[in-house]
Design a protein around this motif. Structure first.
Motif, short mmCIF file in Angstrom:
data_model
loop_
_atom_site.label_atom_id
_atom_site.label_comp_id
_atom_site.label_asym_id
_atom_site.label_seq_id
_atom_site.Cartn_x
_atom_site.Cartn_y
_atom_site.Cartn_z
N LEU A 158 0.87 -1.17 0.00
CA LEU A 158 0.00 0.00 0.00
C LEU A 158 0.91 1.23 0.00
N LEU A 159 0.91 1.97 -1.08
CA LEU A 159 1.82 3.10 -1.27
C LEU A 159 1.02 4.39 -1.38
N VAL A 160 1.35 5.38 -0.54
CA VAL A 160 0.67 6.69 -0.55
C VAL A 160 1.69 7.75 -0.88
N LEU A 161 1.46 8.48 -1.98
CA LEU A 161 2.43 9.46 -2.47
C LEU A 161 2.21 10.87 -1.94
N GLY A 162 1.00 11.19 -1.48
CA GLY A 162 0.74 12.50 -0.88
C GLY A 162 1.05 13.66 -1.79
N PHE B 133 2.93 3.95 -12.12
CA PHE B 133 1.89 4.88 -11.67
C PHE B 133 2.07 6.23 -12.37
N ALA B 134 3.29 6.75 -12.37
CA ALA B 134 3.55 8.06 -12.99
C ALA B 134 3.22 8.03 -14.48
N ALA B 135 3.53 6.94 -15.16
CA ALA B 135 3.24 6.83 -16.59
C ALA B 135 1.74 6.84 -16.85
N ASP B 136 0.97 6.17 -16.00
CA ASP B 136 -0.48 6.11 -16.19
C ASP B 136 -1.14 7.48 -16.06
N GLY C 247 0.60 10.55 -16.36
CA GLY C 247 1.36 11.62 -16.99
C GLY C 247 2.17 12.46 -16.02
N LEU C 248 2.73 11.83 -15.00
CA LEU C 248 3.51 12.53 -13.99
C LEU C 248 5.00 12.33 -14.22
N LEU D 181 9.37 11.49 -7.34
CA LEU D 181 8.75 10.45 -6.52
C LEU D 181 9.73 9.31 -6.26
N VAL D 182 10.47 8.95 -7.27
CA VAL D 182 11.45 7.86 -7.11
C VAL D 182 12.50 8.23 -6.08
N ASN D 183 12.91 9.50 -6.07
CA ASN D 183 14.01 9.94 -5.20
C ASN D 183 13.57 10.53 -3.87
N ALA D 184 12.28 10.54 -3.59
CA ALA D 184 11.78 11.14 -2.34
C ALA D 184 12.08 10.24 -1.14
N ASP D 185 11.91 10.83 0.05
CA ASP D 185 12.03 10.06 1.29
C ASP D 185 10.69 9.40 1.61
N TYR D 186 10.77 8.19 2.11
CA TYR D 186 9.56 7.43 2.43
C TYR D 186 9.68 6.80 3.81
#
Length: 247
Positions: free
Chosen positions: A154-158, A213-216, A218-219, A224-229
């Motif tokens: 379950l991934l939440v990008l905010g 997700f980003a491709a679907d 248009g992001l 997002l790949v390099n963010a802190d999680y």
């Protein structure tokens, strides 16, 4: 050659509408079905199998893609409660927001929501061997996120504001919840614990999930790949063991 069928859902009750969709796939051999003027009709895509794509133009009703195994459902607007309920495989892409209990008891496949979701997102998601469900939320989630979660991601990008969830991971005993940014310990439910995202975790999640997700939608995937999680996992395989009394 791919076969496309267009269905006008304006004023059509959900039962005959779903019968038309099923007939187009099972009897008509349609590869893509465009359903226009959807306004809350429930159960779209439920129990369908195969590789067809269903494009829902409008607001999808409750239990979208329930028990679905294989097809792709793309919703141009919002969806009501429990899209992906007990889904086995396939993909649901929602360009708006969704209601409560998104991916309820989901057993496989992917649910991508560009906007926000309501309460109890990912409740009782589960997995078996390689059958691993994935729920990605582009916006924020409400309270009881990942409740009773037994497996999956379950991934939440905010992307659109402050994370609102409290009691995150209540009763979680499997799977993982990954949230962009730091998560206050006070937001976690008993039985859940937070961990930093390791390089190994990032490699496992970022290329196959975040980029898709980003491709679907248009992001740009790089921020997002390099963010802190923050990664939230079960503190115990039996989160409520201390609540029982044994004689």
């Amino acid at each position: 050659m791919a076969k496309q069928v267009t269905i006008d859902a304006k004023g059509v009750h959900y039962t005959p509408l779903n019968q038309q969709i099923r007939k187009a796939i099972e009897d008509g051999g349609a590869d893509e079905i465009v359903v226009d003027n959807v306004l809350g009709q429930r159960f779209i895509g439920d129990g369908l199998r195969g590789n067809a794509t269903i494009r829902v133009n409008g607001v999808a009703g409750g239990d979208l893609a329930m028990f679905m195994s294989g097809p792709t459902v793309i919703v141009s607007g919002n969806a009501e409660h429990a899209p992906g309920n007990t889904m086995d495989s396939g993909k649901v892409v929602i360009h708006g927001s969704a209601g409560d209990a998104v991916a309820h008891s989901m057993r496989g496949g992917k649910v991508f929501v560009r906007g926000d979701i309501g309460y109890r997102g990912g409740i009782h998601m589960k997995q078996y061997e390689t059958q691993r469900p994935i729920l990605v939320v582009g916006g924020s989630a409400q309270t009881f996120l990942g409740e009773y979660m037994a497996g999956g991601l379950l991934l939440v990008l905010g992307l659109d504001g402050v994370m609102k969830a409290r009691e995150i991971g209540s009763g979680i005993h499997g799977g993982e919840i990954v949230i962009r940014g730091d998560v206050d310990e006070a937001c976690l439910a008993a039985g859940a614990k937070k961990l930093p995202l390791t390089d190994e975790d990032r490699a496992r999640i970022a290329p196959p999930v975040i980029r898709e997700f980003a491709a679907d939608f248009g992001l740009d995937p790089e921020p997002l790949v390099n963010a802190d999680y923050t990664r939230i996992v079960p503190a115990s395989a039996r989160p409520f063991a201390g609540k029982y009394t044994w004689e």
